[in-house]
Motif scaffolding. Structure first.
Motif, short mmCIF file in Angstrom:
data_model
loop_
_atom_site.label_atom_id
_atom_site.label_comp_id
_atom_site.label_asym_id
_atom_site.label_seq_id
_atom_site.Cartn_x
_atom_site.Cartn_y
_atom_site.Cartn_z
N THR A 3 7.97 -37.29 18.84
CA THR A 3 7.06 -36.20 19.21
C THR A 3 6.33 -35.66 17.98
OG1 THR A 3 8.63 -35.60 20.93
CG2 THR A 3 6.92 -33.99 20.42
N ASP A 4 5.02 -35.48 18.11
CA ASP A 4 4.23 -34.83 17.07
C ASP A 4 4.57 -33.34 17.08
OD1 ASP A 4 2.28 -33.62 15.55
OD2 ASP A 4 0.58 -34.64 16.51
N PRO A 5 5.05 -32.80 15.95
CA PRO A 5 5.44 -31.38 15.94
C PRO A 5 4.32 -30.44 16.38
CG PRO A 5 5.95 -32.41 13.82
CD PRO A 5 5.26 -33.45 14.65
N PHE A 6 3.07 -30.88 16.19
CA PHE A 6 1.95 -30.03 16.62
C PHE A 6 2.01 -29.73 18.12
CE2 PHE A 6 -2.42 -29.61 18.31
CZ PHE A 6 -2.71 -28.38 17.77
N LEU A 7 2.42 -30.74 18.90
CA LEU A 7 2.50 -30.55 20.35
C LEU A 7 3.55 -29.50 20.69
CD1 LEU A 7 2.29 -34.26 21.54
CD2 LEU A 7 0.46 -32.55 21.48
N ILE A 8 4.66 -29.54 19.99
CA ILE A 8 5.72 -28.55 20.22
C ILE A 8 5.21 -27.15 19.85
CG2 ILE A 8 8.08 -27.88 19.63
CD1 ILE A 8 8.51 -30.75 18.58
N ASP A 9 4.52 -27.08 18.71
CA ASP A 9 4.06 -25.78 18.22
C ASP A 9 2.98 -25.19 19.11
OD1 ASP A 9 5.87 -25.98 16.17
OD2 ASP A 9 4.44 -26.97 14.83
N LYS A 10 2.14 -26.06 19.68
CA LYS A 10 1.10 -25.60 20.58
C LYS A 10 1.74 -24.98 21.83
CE LYS A 10 -1.45 -28.60 22.82
NZ LYS A 10 -2.44 -29.66 23.12
N SER A 20 0.48 -26.60 11.88
CA SER A 20 0.13 -26.41 13.30
C SER A 20 -0.64 -25.11 13.49
CB SER A 20 1.38 -26.36 14.18
OG SER A 20 2.06 -27.58 14.12
N TYR A 21 -0.20 -24.08 12.78
CA TYR A 21 -0.88 -22.78 12.86
C TYR A 21 -2.36 -22.93 12.46
CZ TYR A 21 -2.67 -18.31 11.27
OH TYR A 21 -3.49 -17.22 11.07
N VAL A 22 -2.59 -23.65 11.36
CA VAL A 22 -3.96 -23.82 10.85
C VAL A 22 -4.81 -24.57 11.88
CG1 VAL A 22 -5.38 -24.90 9.05
CG2 VAL A 22 -3.28 -23.68 8.42
N LYS A 23 -4.22 -25.62 12.45
CA LYS A 23 -4.95 -26.41 13.45
C LYS A 23 -5.30 -25.56 14.67
CE LYS A 23 -4.28 -31.12 15.04
NZ LYS A 23 -3.34 -32.25 15.09
N LEU A 24 -4.35 -24.78 15.12
CA LEU A 24 -4.60 -23.90 16.26
C LEU A 24 -5.60 -22.81 15.90
CD1 LEU A 24 -1.00 -23.44 17.75
CD2 LEU A 24 -2.92 -24.60 18.84
N TYR A 25 -5.48 -22.30 14.70
CA TYR A 25 -6.39 -21.24 14.24
C TYR A 25 -7.83 -21.74 14.28
CZ TYR A 25 -8.45 -17.55 11.41
OH TYR A 25 -9.23 -16.51 10.97
N GLU A 26 -8.03 -22.97 13.80
CA GLU A 26 -9.38 -23.55 13.80
C GLU A 26 -9.92 -23.65 15.22
OE1 GLU A 26 -11.10 -23.89 11.16
OE2 GLU A 26 -9.47 -23.58 9.73
N SER A 27 -9.09 -24.07 16.17
CA SER A 27 -9.59 -24.24 17.54
C SER A 27 -9.86 -22.89 18.20
CB SER A 27 -8.64 -25.09 18.39
OG SER A 27 -7.39 -24.46 18.48
N VAL A 28 -9.01 -21.93 17.93
CA VAL A 28 -9.20 -20.60 18.53
C VAL A 28 -10.42 -19.93 17.92
CG1 VAL A 28 -8.18 -18.30 18.75
CG2 VAL A 28 -6.76 -20.30 19.07
#
Ligand code: GDP
Length: 292
Positions: free
Chosen positions: A89-96, A277-285
């Motif tokens: 599992t990609d940890p990003f998926l869990i964090d999302k 993961s936070y940074v990736k989500l931050y960019e999308s939000v």
């Protein structure tokens, strides 16, 4: 007046679990001006029609939370099923998934499956330190399954997981009636690309329900329905002690100088993958906000 919870909705009919059993109901459009359409997970009251034993929904209780896709209300717990054995599992998926849960006021639980093949020490350590509960299980040996059963008892839970992670196997281990139902549902609705998936709540032994959700894809950031980017930090519980400690007010914790969260990542107090993961989500939000 009878109380119940909507388990599924098909073609204008709602199937409500009540003390009198499952009752087929209609809604009469009276909710259009208030909550909108009734959705799975809604806590309702209904009146029985003496002629045929079907019901009419009378009231819908205010929702504690809801997801858009799948449309489901009042989730108590979101379980992110992960695995350190293939398919890893990609940890990003869990964090999302967990960030959406935390943001929506649902409890989040990370379940690492296939521990017989790989104990997932790194993943386990990451979530143990994150303030998000984590359990290790094996659908094959049964390890950890009783502990998981305890966590879902009496609650409404949704399970999310990347395909092949063993979600169906875990669900079958948890509840013997589940296997048959899972198969039945896949047959009924098919797996075709254009098939709409209806979410459904399955009653579990000992009380509580499990929402059948298709996978991590249903937990897209659109679910964070225009969360301000500044709110995202609160969806990562381990960031909390550092918020307000940064050099600049309104720090985004992405790459700013004097950022207390970046310092905590640097000295190992916050796991690197969690911050990524936070940074990736931050960019999308952030993008969502700019397009408003
Ligand atoms: P789903 O796509 O997440 O529903 O995954 P399945 O339950 O269909 O399982 C996918 C594959 O992983 C199957 O080959 C299972 O036998 C295997 N699997 C599931 N749970 C475990 C486990 O605990 N240990 C191991 N070693 N394999 C597992």
């Amino acid at each position: 007046m009878i109380e119940g919870i909507i388990l599924k909705g098909i073609g204008g009919f709602y199937y409500v679990d009540t003390a009198e059993g499952l009752i087929e109901c209609k809604a009469r459009g009276r909710f259009r001006k208030t909550v909108g359409k009734p959705i799975v997970g809604d806590r309702v009251t209904l009146e029985i029609q003496p002629e045929d034993g079907t019901g009419y929904l009378q009231t819908i209780a205010p929702r504690k939370n809801s997801l858009i896709r799948p449309a489901v209300a009042n989730l108590d717990l979101v379980v992110a099923v992960a695995s350190a054995a293939p398919p890893v599992t990609d940890p990003f998926l869990i964090d999302k998934v967990t960030a959406i849960a935390v943001h929506k006021n649902m409890d989040a639980l990370v379940v690492i499956n296939k521990t017989d093949a790989n104990p997932g020490d790194e993943l386990y350590e990451t979530y143990r330190r994150s303030g998000i509960e984590v359990l290790r299980v094996s659908a094959h040996t049964g390890e950890g399954i009783d502990a998981l059963r305890e966590r879902i008892r009496g609650r409404v839970s949704a399970f999310a997981g990347n395909s092949g992670v063993g979600k169906s196997s875990v669900l079958n281990r948890l509840d013997s009636s589940f296997g048959a139902e899972v198969g039945a549902i896949s047959d009924k609705i098919g797996r075709g690309k254009h098939t709409t998936r209806h979410v459904e709540l399955h009653p579990i032994e000992g009380g509580g329900y499990i929402a059948d959700t298709p996978g991590f894809s249903s937990f897209e950031t659109e679910q964070m329905d225009l969360v301000l980017a500044e709110d995202l930090q609160y969806a990562f519980p381990e960031f909390e002690p550092y918020i307000g400690q940064c050099k600049f007010t309104g720090c985004a914790h992405v790459k700013e100088k004097g950022c207390a969260i970046l310092a905590a990542v640097e000295n190992g107090e916050i796991a690197k993958t969690r911050h990524e993961s936070y940074v990736k989500l931050y960019e999308s939000v952030k993008d969502l906000k700019e397009w408003e």
